[in-house]
Design an enzyme around this catalytic site. Structure first.
Site, PDB file in Angstrom:
ATOM      1  CG  HIS A  34       1.967  -1.500 -15.454  1.00  0.00           C
ATOM      2  ND1 HIS A  34       1.940  -3.562 -14.981  1.00  0.00           N
ATOM      3  CD2 HIS A  34       2.914  -1.393 -16.300  1.00  0.00           C
ATOM      4  CE1 HIS A  34       3.011  -3.838 -15.397  1.00  0.00           C
ATOM      5  NE2 HIS A  34       3.750  -3.237 -15.969  1.00  0.00           N
TER       6      HIS A  34
ATOM      7  CG  ASN B 153      -3.521  -0.434 -13.105  1.00  0.00           C
ATOM      8  OD1 ASN B 153      -3.443  -0.338 -11.558  1.00  0.00           O
ATOM      9  ND2 ASN B 153      -2.991  -1.295 -14.234  1.00  0.00           N
TER      10      ASN B 153
ATOM     11  CG  ASN C  27       1.798   3.073  -5.488  1.00  0.00           C
ATOM     12  OD1 ASN C  27       2.139   4.349  -6.007  1.00  0.00           O
ATOM     13  ND2 ASN C  27       2.166   1.770  -5.555  1.00  0.00           N
TER      14      ASN C  27
ATOM     15  CD  GLU D 181       5.006   2.012  -8.872  1.00  0.00           C
ATOM     16  OE1 GLU D 181       4.085   2.168  -8.303  1.00  0.00           O
ATOM     17  OE2 GLU D 181       5.782   1.045  -9.272  1.00  0.00           O
TER      18      GLU D 181
ATOM     19  CG  ASP E   4      -0.898  -3.711 -17.094  1.00  0.00           C
ATOM     20  OD1 ASP E   4      -1.569  -3.107 -16.509  1.00  0.00           O
ATOM     21  OD2 ASP E   4      -0.562  -4.664 -17.262  1.00  0.00           O
TER      22      ASP E   4
ATOM     23  N   GLY F  68       0.537  -0.941  -0.098  1.00  0.00           N
ATOM     24  CA  GLY F  68      -0.588   0.079  -0.328  1.00  0.00           C
ATOM     25  C   GLY F  68       0.555   1.594  -0.283  1.00  0.00           C
TER      26      GLY F  68
HETATM   27  C1  GAR Z   1       3.180  -0.856  -7.531  1.00  0.00           C
HETATM   28  O1  GAR Z   1       4.600  -0.748  -7.861  1.00  0.00           O
HETATM   29  C2  GAR Z   1       2.612  -1.045  -8.645  1.00  0.00           C
HETATM   30  O2  GAR Z   1       3.013  -0.046  -9.659  1.00  0.00           O
HETATM   31  C3  GAR Z   1       2.112  -3.015  -8.354  1.00  0.00           C
HETATM   32  O3  GAR Z   1       2.224  -2.801  -7.493  1.00  0.00           O
HETATM   33  C4  GAR Z   1       3.237  -2.080  -6.611  1.00  0.00           C
HETATM   34  C5  GAR Z   1       1.865  -1.786  -5.861  1.00  0.00           C
HETATM   35  O4  GAR Z   1       2.773  -1.621  -4.184  1.00  0.00           O
HETATM   36  N1  GAR Z   1       0.802  -2.543  -9.452  1.00  0.00           N
HETATM   37  C6  GAR Z   1       1.406  -4.427 -10.771  1.00  0.00           C
HETATM   38  O5  GAR Z   1       2.270  -4.289 -11.074  1.00  0.00           O
HETATM   39  C7  GAR Z   1       0.131  -3.728 -11.308  1.00  0.00           C
HETATM   40  N2  GAR Z   1      -0.392  -5.029 -12.591  1.00  0.00           N
HETATM   41  P1  GAR Z   1       1.782  -0.913  -3.173  1.00  0.00           P
HETATM   42  O6  GAR Z   1       1.162  -2.193  -2.582  1.00  0.00           O
HETATM   43  O7  GAR Z   1       2.991  -0.468  -2.288  1.00  0.00           O
HETATM   44  O8  GAR Z   1       1.408   0.445  -3.517  1.00  0.00           O
END
Ligand code: GAR
Length: 206
Positions: free
Chosen positions: A112, A110, A16, A183, A153, A14
């Site tokens: 990515h 989303n 993000n 991100e 995506d 989490g």
């Molecule tokens: C992040 O790097 C996000 O971009 C990626 O998973 C991670 C989640 O981190 N998402 C994907 O790969 C989706 N295809 P977080 O839980 O710390 O935000």
């Protein structure tokens, strides 16, 4: 002022989600309001972050709903009950069906962790994306925020940010740099952009 009601869907750490919470506290996210966090995993640390920020947090497990269809029915009910207008996928590790997505045209975004169209689509998520980038030997990677459509995506790009790959990078180091330099900045920025856009549309219709 009217604000767009946002739900954030998560599965893991989490960070993000935290960036969105911080952006809201700093007034950078002001056209939208974080109203609900939904995890498909009960052990996701993102749930703790949500609770700490005073946000309503729910867990909906696929296994408790008898599979993807039941899961999406429960998800739709939770979103409708709270009048959610924008869904942000922030590390949400589940591929939503075309039927679910069709209910929210240009209302799901989303994040990515690569520069789409590189290293994306089915099977590219989390660390796997950075492993693939290092294996290929690219010198620049980054992150993308895009609208979600029925192609994994494949929806329209909203924002992208490049990040350099450095000698000696491991997937973990690269993942961290992409989060820090891309991100955590572009996801809140895109959430604000899209919320402002939806607000404008609502004003036009009035
Ligand atoms: C992040 O790097 C996000 O971009 C990626 O998973 C991670 C989640 O981190 N998402 C994907 O790969 C989706 N295809 P977080 O839980 O710390 O935000």
């Amino acid at each position: 002022m009217n604000r767009i009601r946002i739900a954030v869907l998560v599965s893991g750490g989490g960070t993000n989600l935290q960036a969105l919470i911080d952006a809201q506290a700093a007034g950078l996210l002001h056209s939208g309001e974080l109203r609900l966090v939904i995890s498909n995993r009960p052990d996701a640390y993102a749930l703790t972050r949500a609770e700490r920020a005073g946000l309503e947090a729910l867990t909906i497990r696929l296994a408790d709903c008898g599979g993807q269809e039941g899961f999406e029915t429960a998800l739709t009910e939770a979103l409708r009950a709270r009048g959610i207008e924008l869904i942000v996928l922030a590390g949400f590790m589940n591929i939503l069906s075309a039927r679910f997505i069709g209910q929210y045209p240009k209302r799901i975004i989303n994040i990515h962790p690569s520069l789409i169209p590189s290293f994306c689509g089915k099977g590219f998520y989390g660390l796997k994306v950075h492993e693939a980038a290092l294996r290929y030997g690219v010198k620049v990677t980054g992150a993308t925020v895009h609208y979600v459509n029925e192609i994994p995506d494949g929806g329209q790009i909203i924002l992208q940010e490049p990040v350099r790959v450095l000698p000696g990078d491991t997937p973990e180091r690269l993942q961290r740099r992409v989060m820090e330099q891309a991100e955590w900045r572009i996801l809140p920025e895109a959430a604000e952009l899209v919320s402002a856009e939806i607000l404008k549309d609502k004003e036009r219709i009035k």
